[in-house]
Design an enzyme around this catalytic site. Structure first.
Site: not given
Length: 207
Positions: A125-128, A133
């Site tokens: 997972s990335c930030k959003s 991602t």
């Protein structure tokens, strides 16, 4: 100048977080190896599981190199193939951490391989949780497909299809109302080549 210092500081913090996480991996592998050695020899891993683990240790995603393997004195013969594969993959993780390469995508692929070799669980997972991602998840999908079916000669085609037609774009649309990944042309050029979505799937476009 202040912006430059902020970017440098953020990169250092990110590097520290990554190193701390990677430093925990050997101990986790040691615990897993002890668990395997203590298991009843009447229930060894299946040949299929051993084959997947061995492939995970040796297969190369497109454009990604392989680190040098090391031995750790495997004792439990029933689990030896899986343990040996995990050891070799752990060596690749260490090689990635010693590399000076910026945005080293190989670290993601070898940690994925290591988790699969030992039956572990991981989250991407990335930030959003939708753009970077999506690039990481589709790359992982390709690596799994390559291990099973040998499609390295069509790497970019397969990646483009996953990213243009797969469920990742539906995920983006559910989050933003748009099917476009949130990369502009400048951001696209700074992405590692294996993380670049195909034309028509990012920036301003289909709603």
């Amino acid at each position: 100048q202040q912006m430059s210092k902020g970017i440098t500081g953020a990169r250092r913090r990110k590097g520290t977080i990554i190193r701390r996480g990677v430093d925990l991996i050997p101990a986790s592998c040691d615990n897993w190896r002890s668990f395997c050695r203590g298991r009843d020899v009447e229930s060894p891993p299946s040949p299929a599981a051993a084959a997947v683990a061995a492939a995970a240790a040796t297969a190369e995603p497109p454009g990604v190199g392989v680190g040098v393997g090391i031995g750790m004195g495997v004792e439990d013969r029933s689990h030896a193939p899986v343990l040996a594969a995990a050891d070799a993959t752990l060596a690749r993780v260490r090689a990635c951490m010693q590399s000076k390469k910026a945005k080293n995508v190989e670290l993601l692929t070898v940690v994925d391989a290591l988790c699969r070799a030992i039956g572990g669980l991981r989250v991407t997972s990335c930030k959003s949780a939708k753009d970077r991602t999506a690039m990481s998840v589709t790359l992982e999908q390709f690596v799994i497909l390559e291990r099973a079916h040998g499609v390295a000669n069509r790497a970019q085609f397969v990646l483009d299809r996953f990213r243009a037609d797969g469920t990742r774009r539906r995920n983006v649309q559910k989050n933003t109302g748009s099917k476009q990944y949130a990369f502009n042309s400048l951001q696209w050029r700074t992405l590692p080549s294996l993380f670049r979505p195909p034309d028509g799937t990012f920036g301003e476009g289909e709603r």
